[in-house]
Structures are given as structure tokens and as C-alpha cells.
Design a protein around this motif. Structure first.
Motif, short mmCIF file in Angstrom:
data_model
loop_
_atom_site.label_atom_id
_atom_site.label_comp_id
_atom_site.label_asym_id
_atom_site.label_seq_id
_atom_site.Cartn_x
_atom_site.Cartn_y
_atom_site.Cartn_z
N LEU A 1 -4.21 41.94 -74.78
CA LEU A 1 -5.00 42.38 -73.55
C LEU A 1 -5.77 43.81 -73.81
O LEU A 1 -6.99 43.64 -73.21
N MET A 2 -5.36 44.27 -74.72
CA MET A 2 -6.03 45.81 -75.06
C MET A 2 -5.51 46.23 -76.46
O MET A 2 -4.41 45.74 -77.00
N LYS B 1 -10.94 53.40 -73.57
CA LYS B 1 -9.51 53.21 -74.00
C LYS B 1 -8.71 52.78 -73.08
O LYS B 1 -7.71 52.03 -73.59
N TYR B 2 -8.72 53.13 -71.76
CA TYR B 2 -7.78 52.82 -70.92
C TYR B 2 -8.28 51.86 -69.89
O TYR B 2 -7.65 51.46 -68.70
N SER B 3 -9.38 51.09 -70.10
CA SER B 3 -10.04 50.14 -69.40
C SER B 3 -9.77 48.83 -69.63
O SER B 3 -9.67 48.33 -70.76
N LEU B 4 -9.49 47.82 -68.74
CA LEU B 4 -9.08 46.58 -69.01
C LEU B 4 -10.28 45.73 -68.56
O LEU B 4 -10.41 44.54 -68.45
N GLY B 5 -11.60 46.23 -68.84
CA GLY B 5 -12.74 45.64 -68.60
C GLY B 5 -13.99 46.69 -68.78
O GLY B 5 -14.03 47.27 -69.77
N HIS C 1 -19.57 42.20 -71.32
CA HIS C 1 -18.07 42.06 -70.85
C HIS C 1 -18.31 40.72 -69.83
O HIS C 1 -18.95 40.82 -69.08
N ARG C 2 -17.59 39.75 -70.55
CA ARG C 2 -17.70 38.39 -69.73
C ARG C 2 -19.19 37.82 -69.33
O ARG C 2 -19.54 37.55 -68.13
N GLU D 1 -9.49 44.95 -61.76
CA GLU D 1 -9.48 44.29 -62.93
C GLU D 1 -8.01 44.00 -63.43
O GLU D 1 -8.02 42.83 -64.06
N LEU D 2 -7.31 45.11 -63.36
CA LEU D 2 -5.95 44.64 -63.88
C LEU D 2 -5.52 43.78 -63.29
O LEU D 2 -4.69 42.80 -63.46
#
Length: 192
Positions: free
Chosen positions: A131-132, A98-102, A50-51, A157-158
Motif C-alpha cells: 500500500l505504501m 511519505k505518510y500519504s496514501l494518495g 494519482h489515479r 483516502e485511508l
């Protein structure tokens, strides 16, 4: 490809990958920010980038005995362990993020429905690059806005992701997130 200006931790990718493939536990020396290094024994399940930073999701045999995320750049050593590999029956590789933005997974939080409205050139960007994966979106205001709905953890993160779109995004719901964004933007303007 995006260039990483740091490659700390990359040397652990291969041994961790091999441990995952061979179902072997590993012993690591891990140092959280502003903490002393500590020994951990983990059963690694997946590697995730991630990044330009690499992470390992694995079961912690010694501390709290649960599946957690470890940043490879915080590891000082990786060796194979004599400890038996443990398959966490609650770990679901398909739904863990699944519900993570990172990168962060929250065992103590429920995801929320977040509604955003994007404007101008971000309309096409967000349509083409959601975004997801579970993003729902539709054009509104005669094509002048894109309404986006996400089921996501309300996290730092959000907030950071929303702030990066500046004045071309508005939080519609939940109100608590809109207020957080409002407070953060006030603090930003106070810097100048």
C-alpha cells in the motif's frame, strides 16, 4: 495502461513542467469545487499523477503563503508570471508524500501507526503490491493472515482504501479508525 475517461487538465502538464525546470512562477485561474474561480500565483515544485489525475505541488504566493496541492483539472488558465520564483525552505520533495496514501499532505496532522490484517487472496496481493513504500508486513495465523503496519495520515483516502477490501481486511489499530470503518459499513448496508 489504465484508461482515463477524462483528460481535463492534461494541457497544463507541459507549461507547468517547463516552469518547474526553469524555476519560473506561474499565474493560474483556479476553481475549487463549488467556488468561484480565483487568480493564484504559484512557484511549482513537482507534478504528481494519482489515479489518472494530475496534480501540481507549489508555493502559493498570494493566499496563506504556503506550499499546497493543486489539481490540474481545476485550472482554467496557466501563464508565466513576472513574480520571482520562490523556493520554500520547508518543502522536502523526498518526504512530502511519505505518510500519504494518495495525494493529500496534511500540515496539521501527525501520521499514525495503522495495523491491518488481510485475508485470503489479498495476502499475496498486498505482499506483492504494498500500500505504501514504508509498509511492514508479516504472515500470521499459519499463513492465513497478513499483518500490515503503516505509518500514515488518518484520512478519507485511508478509509476509502480499507473499505475497498471489504470483509477481507480488518483494522487492528487504532481503535478510532476501526470505529470509523464500522460506522461507514453500517451506513453502506443501510443503503440496501
Amino acid at each position: 495502461p489504465e484508461i482515463s475517461f477524462g483528460n481535463k487538465g492534461y494541457e497544463w502538464i507541459e507549461p507547468i513542467f517547463n516552469a518547474i525546470i526553469n524555476n519560473e512562477a506561474i499565474e493560474i485561474i483556479y476553481q475549487k469545487a463549488k467556488s468561484e474561480p480565483e487568480k493564484k500565483i504559484i512557484s511549482p515544485y513537482i507534478l504528481k499523477e494519482h489515479r489518472n489525475r494530475w496534480y501540481c505541488v507549489g508555493y502559493d504566493h498570494l493566499n496563506r503563503k504556503l506550499t499546497k496541492i493543486y489539481s490540474l483539472d481545476r485550472m482554467h488558465n496557466v501563464e508565466y508570471s513576472a513574480k520571482l520564483y520562490w523556493n520554500d525552505p520547508h518543502f522536502d520533495i523526498e518526504n512530502y508524500f511519505k505518510y500519504s496514501l494518495g495525494i493529500y499532505h496534511y500540515i496539521d496532522k501527525k501520521p499514525e501507526i495503522v495495523k491491518l490484517e488481510f485475508y485470503e487472496y489479498f495476502i499475496e496481493t498486498i505482499q506483492n503490491h504494498p500500500l505504501m513504500p514504508t509498509q511492514k508486513s508479516k504472515l500470521s495465523k499459519r499463513g492465513k493472515a497478513l499483518e500490515v503496519e503503516l505509518e500514515v495520515y488518518n484520512s478519507k483516502e485511508l478509509v476509502s482504501e480499507i473499505l475497498k477490501y471489504g470483509e477481507l481486511v480488518k483494522v487492528i489499530a487504532p481503535l478510532s479508525l476501526a470505529n470509523t470503518i464500522k460506522e461507514k459499513t453500517k451506513k453502506i448496508t443501510e443503503l440496501y
